[in-house]
Design a protein around this motif. Sequence first.
Motif: not given
Length: 311
Positions: A192-196, A234-237, A309-310
């Motif tokens: 995933l792109a950042p914010g994806g 969990p993170a990074p979500f 969201r990531r």
Amino acid sequence: MATDDLGRHIADDVVGDGGLDGLRRLSEVVAALEERRTAVVAELRRGRSATWEEIGRACGMTRQGATRRWSGRLRARSFGAAADAYQQGRPGYPQALIGSAVPREARRVLDLGAGTGKLTRLLVEAGLDVVAVEPDAAMREQLAAAVPRAAVRAGSAEHIPLADGSVDAVVVAQAWHWFDPAVAVPEIARVLAPGGTLALVWNVRDESEPWAAELGALMHRSARQEIDTRPLLPAPFGAPERLEIRWEHVTTREGIVAMVASRSYVIALPEDERARLLADVDRLLATHPDLAGREEIALPYVTRCTRVRRD
């Protein structure tokens, strides 16, 4: 050469001079070996050639350890044996889902565990650039025929054949419960792109309709699969956004029988028990006062979507 020595020799050759490149190569080989080991276990169990105790012993595990490790994976791989029934009987998804599952700004989308393309088709028709990843060859064949505009690739949630940050969104329809979250979460985050975004989707039969409740009771008289359709990730979500859509899948008696036949716990039944179940389902649909004589049947569903969201 002893097996242990052979393994060390192969590992040393793969690692080479070490470093991150060596680690990456070793990780790829380990993933490929684990995939092959799972395939061998599947062959043994399919042919009833070995018990779980024998498989565990061959892998240096207990029977319980082998069962925990592979029984769920083998059920997830069972769909290829019923790919035609899956394509015929499983419902699609309501059009309204796309705007909630995929952000408006997304362009390239990964449909992970895409099956025969039930959701893939909607994503492509929405004008998105879609990569559909599916581990089962028979399901991929159905998928490629049904949605030729999607890029269809072999792979799994634990080993996604895409580059880092290469998609704007990932959707998982009717498949998250088959994944190993400890491996799948970081792998999805990687592509995933950042914010994806990641959207998890399930179709759940609405059994508030009496005949649908009777159908559910028949389907689950031998086994019941409990699925968490409101998972926490969990993170990074980040925090989840949730949506429910009520709708009806218009189908036929044959379509509903095929839907039942495509369930993993039905595929796994002994042939005589499976045949009895499908005959009983057909009898219910033919004789229930709310359904008798109908050429089309509206099966009520609730589609549930969890989007995160990531970071």
